[in-house]
Enzyme design. Structure first.
Site, PDB file in Angstrom:
ATOM      1  N   CYS A 144       7.358 -18.744   6.480  1.00 61.47           N
ATOM      2  CA  CYS A 144       5.829 -19.222   6.374  1.00 61.47           C
ATOM      3  C   CYS A 144       5.954 -20.725   5.718  1.00 61.47           C
ATOM      4  O   CYS A 144       6.231 -20.884   4.586  1.00 61.47           O
ATOM      5  CB  CYS A 144       5.403 -18.299   5.313  1.00 61.47           C
ATOM      6  SG  CYS A 144       3.665 -18.640   4.880  1.00 61.47           S
ATOM      7  N   CYS A 204      -1.861 -22.242   9.590  1.00 60.68           N
ATOM      8  CA  CYS A 204      -0.579 -21.682   9.593  1.00 60.68           C
ATOM      9  C   CYS A 204       0.536 -22.841   9.794  1.00 60.68           C
ATOM     10  O   CYS A 204       0.595 -23.759  10.815  1.00 60.68           O
ATOM     11  CB  CYS A 204      -0.338 -20.976  10.714  1.00 60.68           C
ATOM     12  SG  CYS A 204       1.154 -20.046  11.283  1.00 60.68           S
TER      13      CYS A 204
END
Length: 274
Positions: free
Chosen positions: A73, A217
């Site tokens: 992430c 993201c």
């Protein structure tokens, strides 16, 4: 248990220090904590653990809101770096961490923006993983009676990148979940909808695996730029505008790591009884 709420361009996280606290999270507990009405509310839970290797500073674990553990992430990595400095767990500006599938170097700049070495993008289908007979720059896929042209890459997690004329009208909520769970992605995938403004600027929306569309993201921005460069659409340094804000991505091409630079914001500290 003490925790911090942080976000990277609106992609929000509950961050927990498991170096000085004893914590254990079951998938059910994570789902309850992630609930925005009855819990803390977040896209991902980030856990800071002691290093498994003396050459490293920390181990970095990531859990989606649905309780599943993932290996990467990018926005979370920036928040992780800010968190360990804010909490006095380190005073280093260059922080070395392990993840479920590798290592990362996180650099906190003087302006508190964080630069993340995301490693080299991986296009080999079996390593994404993606079901294909051979590696291609563009794949033709079928989803709900429509043909979809896309690029596929791993940034430590699987990404499918679809070029669109206008991200504002892209079918993120309809095509996103169909592609996320497409049979050719055995571990599911993050789906990016990319509008190329010019060779140094894209707009992007991402339907994240296990989280749905998010404000930003980080690994998705990296994957989109990597695919764009591979397809000959983008230059080596690209500005990525996401709904939550801007990231800067730099990649010199095969054989080189990709770098992402962006902000990480501390919102508040909290305490919760588990």
């Amino acid at each position: 248990m003490q925790f911090s709420k942080m976000h990277g361009l609106g992609n929000d996280f509950m961050v927990v220090d498991a170096v000085t606290q004893n914590v254990f999270f079951s998938p059910d507990m994570i789902r309850r904590l992630a609930d925005r009405h009855q819990g803390v509310g977040f896209d991902q839970l980030l856990v800071v653990e002691p290093p498994y290797d003396p050459d490293l500073d920390f181990h970095y674990r990531i859990f989606n809101a649905d309780g599943s553990e993932v290996a990467q992430c990018g926005n979370g990595a920036r928040c992780f770096a800010r968190f360990v400095r804010l909490k006095g767990l380190t005073n280093k500006r260059e922080i070395r961490v392990s993840t479920a599938n590798g290592r990362m170097v996180l650099t906190v700049n003087e302006d508190e923006q964080v630069r993340v070495n995301m490693g080299e993008p991986v296009f080999e289908p079996s390593l994404v993983p993606f079901r294909a007979n051979k590696a291609e720059k563009t794949y033709i896929m079928r989803a709900a009676e429509q043909t979809v042209l896309c690029g596929v890459v791993s940034m430590g997690n699987p990404h499918c990148v679809i070029q669109v004329d206008d991200v504002a009208t892209a079918p993120v909520e309809t095509l996103g979940p169909l592609m996320e769970s497409h049979e050719r992605f055995p571990e599911r995938a993050n789906i990016g909808f990319m509008q190329v403004m010019n060779t140094e600027h894209i707009r992007l929306r991402v339907f994240e695996r296990g989280a749905g569309e998010t404000q930003a993201c980080g690994s998705g921005a990296c994957g989109a730029v990597a695919v764009g460069i591979q397809q000959g659409l983008l230059a080596a340094q690209v500005r990525v505008d996401l709904p939550g804000g801007r990231l800067d991505i730099a990649w010199k091409g095969p054989g080189n790591p990709l770098f992402m630079t962006g902000p990480a914001t501390h919102v508040y500290d909290g305490f919760i009884h588990l």
